[in-house]
Design an enzyme around this catalytic site. Structure first.
Site, PDB file in Angstrom:
ATOM      1  N   ASP A   1      39.719  -1.248   2.166  1.00  0.00           N
ATOM      2  CA  ASP A   1      41.290  -1.186   1.990  1.00  0.00           C
ATOM      3  C   ASP A   1      41.776  -2.244   0.937  1.00  0.00           C
ATOM      4  OD1 ASP A   1      41.450   0.820   3.659  1.00  0.00           O
ATOM      5  OD2 ASP A   1      42.228  -0.479   5.393  1.00  0.00           O
TER       6      ASP A   1
HETATM    7  N1  URA Z   1      38.605  -0.370   8.385  1.00  0.00           N
HETATM    8  C1  URA Z   1      39.792  -0.791   7.955  1.00  0.00           C
HETATM    9  O1  URA Z   1      40.691  -0.247   8.623  1.00  0.00           O
HETATM   10  N2  URA Z   1      39.832  -1.176   6.662  1.00  0.00           N
HETATM   11  C2  URA Z   1      39.042  -1.446   5.678  1.00  0.00           C
HETATM   12  O2  URA Z   1      39.068  -1.779   4.713  1.00  0.00           O
HETATM   13  C3  URA Z   1      37.605  -1.270   6.311  1.00  0.00           C
HETATM   14  C4  URA Z   1      37.264  -0.703   7.647  1.00  0.00           C
END
Ligand code: URA
Length: 231
Positions: A101
């Site tokens: 993310d």
């Molecule tokens: N899980 C998440 O919620 N975000 C990420 O960036 C990676 C795994």
């Protein structure tokens, strides 16, 4: 055997016409003889130089990035900077393997090897991804058991069994799946909220002290070796 212009494109991230121009300008040699024909063939044991500098031919590029927050895991984005903006490599087919993310930090593999990219994301390969997770609220022992056993995050199936342990005030959560916002949704399913997320390892690859946030490097020999089963 590969054409000289293709060889230059691969080594230097050039377009075919840029490579041809350099060859026509007599700046490229094979085994110390200047070559002006772009279609000339290069063999494995030939030494190719550009302006006197030896070129190293690598079929694929493998980069490990310590992703900072604020960068989108994509090749392009209209609103935010992308992880590719952090990478000086110009090769065209480079793509991140999986996604973090925008506000997640940590290890991200970037390669132009499509087969490896596909294999490392395949659910059947059960690739471990370990995250350091800081939560807004205390994580109870029951929550940890819950995360380990699998939680309902609103998909067809609960999450697969995971590893989960405490690390100071954080938890280390290792999952083998890669569902959308999976870690955040897993913690949300326990009534918590993730306030900081960093991926520490991806399959056999781990972040080490050599990379500060935003820095990247090519994989070393041992790391490449450890990826063999995905190639
Ligand atoms: N899980 C998440 O919620 N975000 C990420 O960036 C990676 C795994």
């Amino acid at each position: 055997m590969i054409r000289l212009d293709g060889y230059l494109c691969t080594c230097k991230g050039l377009t075919r016409s840029e490579a041809k121009k350099l060859i026509k300008e007599k700046r490229v040699s094979i085994n110390d003889s200047i070559v002006s024909d772009p279609s000339c063939k290069v063999n494995d044991d030939d030494t190719v130089k550009l302006d006197g500098e030896i070129l190293i031919f690598e079929e694929y590029v493998y980069i490990i990035l310590n992703k900072p927050s604020g960068y989108v895991t994509a090749r392009t984005d209209s609103k935010n900077p992308t992880v590719m903006d952090l990478i000086g490599e110009k090769r065209k087919d480079l793509s991140p393997v999986g996604r973090l993310d925008i506000d997640t930090e940590g290890i991200l593999l970037i390669t132009d090897n499509g087969k490896l990219n596909h294999n490392m994301l395949s659910p059947s390969k059960h690739v471990d991804k370990c995250y350091l997770v800081r939560c807004a609220h205390e994580v109870s022992d029951e929550d940890i058991d819950h995360l380990k056993n699998g939680v309902d995050i609103g998909d067809d199936k609960p999450t697969l069994p995971a590893k989960c342990e405490r690390s100071d005030d954080n938890i280390l959560l290792t999952i083998q799946e890669g569902r959308y916002h999976q870690v955040k949704r897993m913690l949300a399913a326990t009534g918590n909220e993730v306030v900081y997320l960093k991926r520490l390892s991806f399959g056999p690859l781990s972040l080490d002290d050599s990379l500060n946030l935003g820095e990247y490097r090519k994989l070393n020999k041992e790391e490449l070796e450890s990826l063999k089963e995905y190639l």
